[in-house]
Design a protein around this motif. Structure first.
Motif, PDB file in Angstrom:
ATOM      1  N   SER A 217       0.813  -1.220   0.000  1.00 58.98           N
ATOM      2  CA  SER A 217       0.000   0.000   0.000  1.00 58.98           C
ATOM      3  C   SER A 217       0.844   1.266   0.000  1.00 58.98           C
ATOM      4  N   GLY A 218       2.112   1.177   0.378  1.00 57.31           N
ATOM      5  CA  GLY A 218       2.960   2.365   0.433  1.00 57.31           C
ATOM      6  C   GLY A 218       2.616   3.271   1.597  1.00 57.31           C
ATOM      7  N   LYS A 219       2.023   2.703   2.656  1.00 54.28           N
ATOM      8  CA  LYS A 219       1.631   3.491   3.827  1.00 54.28           C
ATOM      9  C   LYS A 219       2.462   3.092   5.029  1.00 54.28           C
ATOM     10  N   LEU A 220       2.734   4.061   5.864  1.00 56.85           N
ATOM     11  CA  LEU A 220       3.451   3.835   7.107  1.00 56.85           C
ATOM     12  C   LEU A 220       2.425   3.427   8.151  1.00 56.85           C
ATOM     13  N   MET A 221       2.611   2.271   8.787  1.00 56.46           N
ATOM     14  CA  MET A 221       1.665   1.757   9.775  1.00 56.46           C
ATOM     15  C   MET A 221       2.226   2.004  11.177  1.00 56.46           C
ATOM     16  N   LEU A 222       1.537   2.820  11.955  1.00 56.31           N
ATOM     17  CA  LEU A 222       1.904   3.072  13.349  1.00 56.31           C
ATOM     18  C   LEU A 222       0.715   2.698  14.221  1.00 56.31           C
TER      19      LEU A 222
ATOM     20  N   VAL B 193      -2.892   3.376  12.923  1.00 51.05           N
ATOM     21  CA  VAL B 193      -2.929   4.553  12.060  1.00 51.05           C
ATOM     22  C   VAL B 193      -2.128   4.287  10.792  1.00 51.05           C
ATOM     23  N   GLU B 194      -2.708   4.617   9.646  1.00 52.22           N
ATOM     24  CA  GLU B 194      -2.014   4.497   8.364  1.00 52.22           C
ATOM     25  C   GLU B 194      -1.692   5.890   7.843  1.00 52.22           C
ATOM     26  N   ILE B 195      -0.416   6.134   7.554  1.00 53.14           N
ATOM     27  CA  ILE B 195       0.024   7.423   7.032  1.00 53.14           C
ATOM     28  C   ILE B 195       0.519   7.210   5.608  1.00 53.14           C
ATOM     29  N   PRO B 196      -0.113   7.840   4.609  1.00 54.52           N
ATOM     30  CA  PRO B 196       0.355   7.657   3.224  1.00 54.52           C
ATOM     31  C   PRO B 196       1.734   8.290   3.016  1.00 54.52           C
ATOM     32  N   MET B 197       2.561   7.597   2.259  1.00 56.28           N
ATOM     33  CA  MET B 197       3.914   8.069   1.982  1.00 56.28           C
ATOM     34  C   MET B 197       4.094   8.201   0.478  1.00 56.28           C
ATOM     35  N   PRO B 198       5.036   9.051   0.040  1.00 54.31           N
ATOM     36  CA  PRO B 198       5.310   9.168  -1.404  1.00 54.31           C
ATOM     37  C   PRO B 198       5.809   7.837  -1.971  1.00 54.31           C
ATOM     38  N   ARG B 199       5.482   7.577  -3.209  1.00 55.80           N
ATOM     39  CA  ARG B 199       5.909   6.332  -3.856  1.00 55.80           C
ATOM     40  C   ARG B 199       7.388   6.375  -4.243  1.00 55.80           C
ATOM     41  N   SER B 200       7.912   7.559  -4.533  1.00 54.33           N
ATOM     42  CA  SER B 200       9.305   7.653  -4.986  1.00 54.33           C
ATOM     43  C   SER B 200      10.261   7.643  -3.796  1.00 54.33           C
TER      44      SER B 200
END
Length: 84
Positions: free
Chosen positions: A5-10, A13-20
């Motif tokens: 998904s490219g998300k940071l899981m804490l 909570v899911e935080i979207p992160m840049p793909r690059s």
């Protein structure tokens, strides 16, 4: 960080992160710089570990340090659990 998904899981909570890769490195560095200014009202020292967590996805040196800290923390928790 979840690779699919490219998300940071804490926690939950899911935080979207840049793909690059460059985008993630920039976000990580900005979080670390903001954490160094933690004495200011909006910025905080909470940004430092989050910045290192973001950088650990792309930089091997930071990833090794994160793994060492995670192992140390797990050993510490298991020792404290045995003492109880």
């Amino acid at each position: 960080m979840d690779p699919q998904s490219g998300k940071l899981m804490l926690g939950g909570v899911e935080i979207p992160m840049p793909r690059s890769r460059i985008g993630r490195v920039i976000v990580g560095l900005v979080l670390i710089l903001g954490g160094l200014l933690g004495f200011l009202p909006i910025l905080g020292f909470w940004m430092l570990p989050l910045g290192f967590l973001v950088l650990s996805h792309d930089l091997p040196f930071v990833r090794r340090q994160r793994r060492r800290i995670a192992l140390w923390w797990a050993r510490r928790r298991s020792r404290k659990a045995e003492q109880r």
